[in-house]
Design an enzyme around this catalytic site. Structure first.
Site, PDB file in Angstrom:
ATOM      1  CG  ASP A  93       0.125  -4.373   2.194  1.00  0.00           C
ATOM      2  OD1 ASP A  93       0.624  -3.651   1.315  1.00  0.00           O
ATOM      3  OD2 ASP A  93      -0.286  -3.939   3.286  1.00  0.00           O
ATOM      4  N   GLY A 125       2.988   4.928  10.454  1.00  0.00           N
ATOM      5  CA  GLY A 125       4.386   5.164  10.139  1.00  0.00           C
ATOM      6  C   GLY A 125       5.193   3.890  10.135  1.00  0.00           C
ATOM      7  CB  SER A 157       3.029   0.881   6.544  1.00  0.00           C
ATOM      8  OG  SER A 157       1.713   0.640   6.913  1.00  0.00           O
ATOM      9  CG  HIS A 168      -0.386  -0.029   2.535  1.00  0.00           C
ATOM     10  ND1 HIS A 168      -0.152  -1.202   3.220  1.00  0.00           N
ATOM     11  CD2 HIS A 168       0.025   0.964   3.351  1.00  0.00           C
ATOM     12  CE1 HIS A 168       0.371  -0.930   4.406  1.00  0.00           C
ATOM     13  NE2 HIS A 168       0.493   0.397   4.506  1.00  0.00           N
ATOM     14  CB  SER A 179       0.016  -5.517   6.253  1.00  0.00           C
ATOM     15  OG  SER A 179      -1.125  -5.172   5.489  1.00  0.00           O
TER      16      SER A 179
END
Length: 474
Positions: free
Chosen positions: A244, A331, A333, A214, A349
């Site tokens: 992801d 933050g 991810s 993402h 994720s």
């Protein structure tokens, strides 16, 4: 002309208390001794070996196999069997596993998961098989109320008694864009912040890194500072759907990309392999917002239904994730999930909760991301050398993490960005949030007040000061 150092050391600046838990045991080995018993020899295994044994036993048991998990206290693999004949059970016991009879078969649990997908794909829900209870655990976050809750509850009940359990989560499922060390991108919608997961070598031999899909969908070019020039470009990205993950190539082919996780204070953990996660396994997560936190794997092949960021009435469903009780915040991810012996497991994720009250976080398996992108783990022989994360530099490149500096170009902690808190340095808390043993304190002091909804947590990596344009953290 000297080669540019990798601008991002894998992981982020660690909270020192958690690092202290990790590093003394980073290269420790566990005995593979045998405890004799009347029904066979039960092996004492480290988690990676338990995962390998589970894969072998799944082939041996066939349809009788109904999942497995790692009993970390006893350091044993527990294998579920259903309708298994005595011969295959004896084989499993001889292989060194603890074998227990359960009611629900893998086929029945998979059928129940398909029903949930058809009937209950609702934003704010997730489900995964828990082999410890032999059920599907269905979770609804705080946004699932009214008719949506009734629909979910009815679907779970219709699966039949003993097939699934339903629980509520206090937070809201969201992707944690804004993690390892911070990476940044400027888009038309504002600044985006994510985290680097693991450095890899792309199929064409160029240096690259893995992060959340993402993040790769949100922006194409990424920098190692909030206002710096791009240093890497997205090559492939998958989100939502079957994963992801994103492969991001460094723009400079001479970039040194060390295969290591920065654990703070000049200490690193070498990443030596990619491995499959095992339920019950102890794990560590690095993120640029919250630093180092630990916990355990609670489920595999999880499905998460995130509220779509582009369609108010839509849902972004991601499948095949690792479910854990490790905390994370915006933050984090893309940040790295790994084991103390240097096995890369996953990329952050999303999830719910925070690192003050605790929560659950889902991770993209690294093995799947590597297979899909054709990349290989590691730096292609560049080595650690004088790269960031060792010595006085922590973080990487021109940014400071655990070294003597307090940021890069006046940047500190998570800055004043919404969702990232207003902190810098290692923060004051190093625990896993839910008290899973990461310690109570971390070196460093909190900088700035901010409007951190999580209170005082361990910051990490370089971060941003306030910006005139809105900042979206992931």
């Amino acid at each position: 002309m000297p080669r540019r150092k990798a601008a991002i050391a894998v992981g982020g600046v660690a909270a020192l208390g958690a690092a202290a838990l990790l590093l003394p045991h980073a290269n420790a080995s566990q005995d593979e001794s045998r405890a004799s018993g009347a029904t066979g020899a039960v092996k004492t295994l480290k988690a990676d070996d338990a995962s390998d044994l589970a894969a072998r036993l799944q082939k041996i048991l066939g349809d009788a196999f109904a999942g497995s998990y790692y009993d970390s206290g006893r350091q044993q693999l527990v294998v579920n069997v259903v309708n298994g004949d005595g011969n295959v059970i004896v084989q499993a016991k001889k292989a060194g596993a603890v074998v227990r009879q359960v009611e629900n078969s893998t086929a029945e649990l998979e059928a129940a998961a398909r029903t949930l997908k058809t009937e209950a794909t609702i934003p704010g829900t997730s489900w995964a098989v828990d082999p410890r209870t032999d059920k599907i655990v269905v979770t609804a976050d705080s946004t699932v109320t009214g008719a949506k809750w009734n629909r979910l509850q009815s679907t779970v009940q219709d699966l039949g008694p003993g097939m699934a359990s339903l629980k509520k989560s206090a937070g809201a499922f969201k992707t944690f864009v804004s993690g390892g060390d911070a990476i940044f991108s400027q888009t038309q919608g504002g600044n985006v912040r994510c985290s680097l997961g693991f450095n890899v070598t792309a199929s064409d031999g160029s240096p690259a890194f893995l992060t959340a899909g993402h993040c790769g969908v949100a922006a194409e070019q990424w920098s190692d500072s909030a206002t710096g020039e791009p240093i890497a470009t997205v090559d492939q990205a998958t989100f939502p759907g079957e994963g992801d993950f994103a492969l991001v190539k460094y723009d400079d082919p001479a970039t040194q990309a060390p295969s290591e996780v920065d654990a703070g204070n000049g200490r690193t953990v070498q990443i030596t392999q990619a491995a499959e996660a095992t339920v019950g396994e102890a794990v560590f997560r690095m993120g640029s917002t919250t630093g180092l936190h630990d916990g355990r794997v609670t489920g595999l092949d999880a499905t998460v239904n995130f509220q779509s960021e582009t369609d108010p009435d839509g849902v972004d469903t991601v499948t095949g994730l690792i479910q854990t009780d490790v905390c994370a915040e915006p933050g984090d991810s893309g940040g790295s999930l790994f084991t103390q012996d240097g096995s890369a497991l996953g990329l952050t994720s999303g999830g719910s909760g925070d690192c003050t009250s605790g929560g659950q976080t889902f991770f993209q398996p690294v093995t799947t991301a590597l297979q899909a992108t054709g990349a290989t783990l590691g730096d292609g022989g560049a080595g650690a050398g004088d790269q960031a994360g060792a010595g006085d530099e922590a973080g990487a490149g021109d940014e400071a993490g655990a070294g003597d500096q307090a940021g890069a170009e006046g940047q500190a902690g998570a800055g004043d960005e919404p969702g990232a808190g207003g902190e810098a340095g290692a923060g004051e808390q190093a625990g896993a949030g839910d008290g899973t043993g990461a310690g109570d304190e971390a070196g460093g002091e909190q900088i700035g007040g901010g409007a951190d909804p999580a209170g005082e947590h361990s910051g990490a990596g370089a971060a941003q000061d306030g910006h005139s344009s809105p900042t979206r953290t992931h």
